[in-house]
Scaffold this motif. Structure first.
Motif, mmCIF file in Angstrom:
data_model
loop_
_atom_site.group_PDB
_atom_site.id
_atom_site.type_symbol
_atom_site.label_atom_id
_atom_site.label_comp_id
_atom_site.label_asym_id
_atom_site.label_seq_id
_atom_site.Cartn_x
_atom_site.Cartn_y
_atom_site.Cartn_z
ATOM 1 N N PRO A 146 40.200 38.639 36.211
ATOM 2 C CA PRO A 146 39.008 39.279 36.802
ATOM 3 C C PRO A 146 39.215 39.718 38.247
ATOM 4 O O PRO A 146 38.750 40.788 38.642
ATOM 5 C CB PRO A 146 37.939 38.183 36.702
ATOM 6 C CG PRO A 146 38.368 37.344 35.548
ATOM 7 C CD PRO A 146 39.874 37.331 35.604
ATOM 8 N N SER A 147 39.929 38.910 39.044
ATOM 9 C CA SER A 147 40.118 39.265 40.449
ATOM 10 C C SER A 147 40.956 40.527 40.604
ATOM 11 O O SER A 147 40.663 41.381 41.449
ATOM 12 C CB SER A 147 40.783 38.101 41.200
ATOM 13 O OG SER A 147 42.068 37.828 40.661
ATOM 14 N N ILE A 148 42.011 40.672 39.767
ATOM 15 C CA ILE A 148 42.858 41.860 39.841
ATOM 16 C C ILE A 148 42.088 43.089 39.356
ATOM 17 O O ILE A 148 42.182 44.174 39.935
ATOM 18 C CB ILE A 148 44.145 41.659 39.026
ATOM 19 C CG1 ILE A 148 45.022 40.601 39.702
ATOM 20 C CG2 ILE A 148 44.918 42.959 38.885
ATOM 21 C CD1 ILE A 148 46.325 40.345 38.995
ATOM 22 N N GLY A 151 39.697 44.031 42.117
ATOM 23 C CA GLY A 151 40.414 44.679 43.204
ATOM 24 C C GLY A 151 40.813 46.103 42.864
ATOM 25 O O GLY A 151 40.722 47.002 43.703
ATOM 26 N N GLY A 152 41.266 46.311 41.632
ATOM 27 C CA GLY A 152 41.636 47.655 41.209
ATOM 28 C C GLY A 152 40.456 48.605 41.210
ATOM 29 O O GLY A 152 40.563 49.754 41.656
ATOM 30 N N ILE A 153 39.319 48.139 40.717
ATOM 31 C CA ILE A 153 38.120 48.979 40.681
ATOM 32 C C ILE A 153 37.657 49.332 42.088
ATOM 33 O O ILE A 153 37.328 50.484 42.388
ATOM 34 C CB ILE A 153 36.990 48.267 39.895
ATOM 35 C CG1 ILE A 153 37.373 48.163 38.419
ATOM 36 C CG2 ILE A 153 35.674 49.016 40.050
ATOM 37 C CD1 ILE A 153 36.401 47.349 37.591
ATOM 38 N N VAL A 154 37.640 48.325 42.973
ATOM 39 C CA VAL A 154 37.231 48.566 44.357
ATOM 40 C C VAL A 154 38.186 49.556 45.028
ATOM 41 O O VAL A 154 37.762 50.477 45.737
ATOM 42 C CB VAL A 154 37.191 47.241 45.149
ATOM 43 C CG1 VAL A 154 36.978 47.504 46.637
ATOM 44 C CG2 VAL A 154 36.074 46.347 44.618
ATOM 45 N N LEU A 310 37.028 50.280 51.531
ATOM 46 C CA LEU A 310 37.084 49.822 50.144
ATOM 47 C C LEU A 310 38.521 49.644 49.671
ATOM 48 O O LEU A 310 38.842 48.687 48.960
ATOM 49 C CB LEU A 310 36.350 50.811 49.235
ATOM 50 C CG LEU A 310 34.830 50.864 49.351
ATOM 51 C CD1 LEU A 310 34.263 51.976 48.478
ATOM 52 C CD2 LEU A 310 34.211 49.523 48.965
ATOM 53 N N VAL A 311 39.403 50.553 50.067
ATOM 54 C CA VAL A 311 40.804 50.446 49.667
ATOM 55 C C VAL A 311 41.441 49.199 50.274
ATOM 56 O O VAL A 311 42.177 48.466 49.606
ATOM 57 C CB VAL A 311 41.587 51.706 50.078
ATOM 58 C CG1 VAL A 311 43.085 51.488 49.911
ATOM 59 C CG2 VAL A 311 41.145 52.891 49.222
ATOM 60 N N VAL A 312 41.162 48.947 51.557
ATOM 61 C CA VAL A 312 41.713 47.760 52.212
ATOM 62 C C VAL A 312 41.201 46.490 51.542
ATOM 63 O O VAL A 312 41.971 45.557 51.264
ATOM 64 C CB VAL A 312 41.363 47.756 53.712
ATOM 65 C CG1 VAL A 312 41.749 46.431 54.344
ATOM 66 C CG2 VAL A 312 42.057 48.909 54.427
ATOM 67 N N VAL A 313 39.897 46.438 51.239
ATOM 68 C CA VAL A 313 39.313 45.267 50.579
ATOM 69 C C VAL A 313 39.938 45.065 49.204
ATOM 70 O O VAL A 313 40.302 43.953 48.817
ATOM 71 C CB VAL A 313 37.783 45.408 50.466
ATOM 72 C CG1 VAL A 313 37.204 44.302 49.574
ATOM 73 C CG2 VAL A 313 37.140 45.346 51.842
ATOM 74 N N GLY A 314 40.063 46.151 48.443
ATOM 75 C CA GLY A 314 40.680 46.058 47.122
ATOM 76 C C GLY A 314 42.111 45.581 47.194
ATOM 77 O O GLY A 314 42.563 44.788 46.361
ATOM 78 N N VAL A 318 43.650 42.096 45.361
ATOM 79 C CA VAL A 318 44.741 42.117 44.382
ATOM 80 C C VAL A 318 45.950 41.332 44.863
ATOM 81 O O VAL A 318 46.596 40.622 44.087
ATOM 82 C CB VAL A 318 45.130 43.569 44.053
ATOM 83 C CG1 VAL A 318 46.406 43.611 43.225
ATOM 84 C CG2 VAL A 318 44.003 44.249 43.282
ATOM 85 N N LEU A 319 46.272 41.449 46.141
ATOM 86 C CA LEU A 319 47.509 40.875 46.651
ATOM 87 C C LEU A 319 47.356 39.469 47.225
ATOM 88 O O LEU A 319 48.339 38.866 47.632
ATOM 89 C CB LEU A 319 48.110 41.776 47.719
ATOM 90 C CG LEU A 319 48.526 43.168 47.242
ATOM 91 C CD1 LEU A 319 49.084 43.964 48.385
ATOM 92 C CD2 LEU A 319 49.522 43.072 46.104
#
Length: 321
Positions: A146-148, A151-154, A310-314, A318-319
């Motif tokens: 779920p977390s990945i 992150g991908g969606i965000v 949003l990209v930074v948060v995502g 993920v990482l």
């Protein structure tokens, strides 16, 4: 980290332990180096690719690019002491890697680039992160963490926001993008899917024999053969662009964005999983945006800043460990 072989079954292709798509283990310093190498190499490639269009046909340019890249990768394989021998049955995966990851994917991006600005193409390619998740589910039966997924969606929402004005212009027909834009978007989506399918084939090939340079020698060789066939089918006279702009962008694409990046990406996919490695595709529009700001006059807006956040948060989601 040891390399393991895939269990062989007749029902499905099994994933190697190192290629756990949703693995939540440590993201090490060397993994970060590989990740940043992929991001920088890919993100700058979109503008360099744009500089390739004009005099030479896309397929002829790709024959040169991947032919030279395969030769350079052969040198790396020899330097590393990697044998180029594979069992005949293993060449199926090597061919699929070359045909999909290089042939169909890059052929599509070169053709799709002609109808869209480079930033928009990089946004479409960023969807590889989510495609990898669902392909991992389909081929490997991998549960999507779920977390990945979040992150991908965000991250995808962020890059979509970053280039939403370009999307609006594409669909409204402003800026000369009218009719060719939709066709180019479809081509680039297909190229992104081919890239992800080629990544699945590369993971299988790496599990059979973990030698990234040797794998890419064969894959780039098969990809070059695909481009030769396509160039012959085009029926266009052989030409060459001797300008400094073409040669400079060609060398960058060939050495950095092809040889260095794809060796790094292959290693990264095995070390941290295809989903996390594929997230470089979400991150690379950030650098592409900076390139567009400097060289193509991109203007920042409120929604662009929101997209960056949003990209930074995502990326962090993920990482994170």
């Amino acid at each position: 980290m040891s390399e393991t072989s895939l269990p062989r079954t007749t029902a499905t292709i099994q994933r190697p332990a190192e290629a756990n798509i949703g693995r939540a283990g440590r993201f090490g310093l060397f993994d970060l180096f590989l990740f940043l190498t992929v991001v920088v190499g890919w993100s700058t490639a979109w503008y360099a690719l744009k500089l390739q269009l004009g005099v030479m046909s896309p397929m002829q340019s790709l024959v040169l690019r991947f032919g030279i890249s395969a030769a350079l990768m052969w040198g790396i394989a020899k330097w590393n002491g990697e044998s180029l021998r594979y069992a005949p049955r293993d060449h199926l995966y090597l061919f699929l890697t070359g045909a999909l990851l290089y042939g169909v994917s890059f052929g599509g991006f070169y053709l799709g680039q002609e109808g869209l600005p480079s930033g928009l193409v990089s946004v479409i390619f960023s969807l590889a992160s989510l495609m990898n998740l669902f392909l991992a589910r389909a081929f490997f039966g991998e549960r999507i963490a779920p977390s990945i997924l979040l992150g991908g969606i965000v991250g995808v929402a962020g890059v979509a926001a970053l280039f939403s004005p370009v999307f609006a212009a594409a669909f409204s027909g402003q800026g000369g993008l009218a009719r060719g834009a939709v066709a180019s978007i479809v081509i680039d989506l297909g190229a992104t899917l081919a890239f992800c399918l080629g990544n699945i084939a590369a993971l299988k090939a790496m599990s059979l024999r973990p030698a990234a340079a040797a794998l890419n020698v064969w894959a780039m060789g098969y990809g070059t053969l695909c481009f030769i066939v396509a160039a012959i089918a085009e029926g266009q006279p052989v030409t060459f662009d001797g300008s400094a702009t073409f040669i400079g962008s060609f060398l960058w694409l060939t050495i950095v964005s092809t040889v260095v990046v794809y060796w790094s990406y292959t290693r990264l996919s095995v070390r941290i999983g295809a989903a996390r490695a594929g997230y470089a595709a979400v991150t690379n529009p950030l650098i592409a945006l900076l390139v567009s700001t400097a060289l193509e006059g991109y203007e920042w807006t409120a929604i662009g800043i929101l997209g960056l956040v949003l990209v930074v948060v995502g990326n962090v989601i993920v990482l994170r460990r």
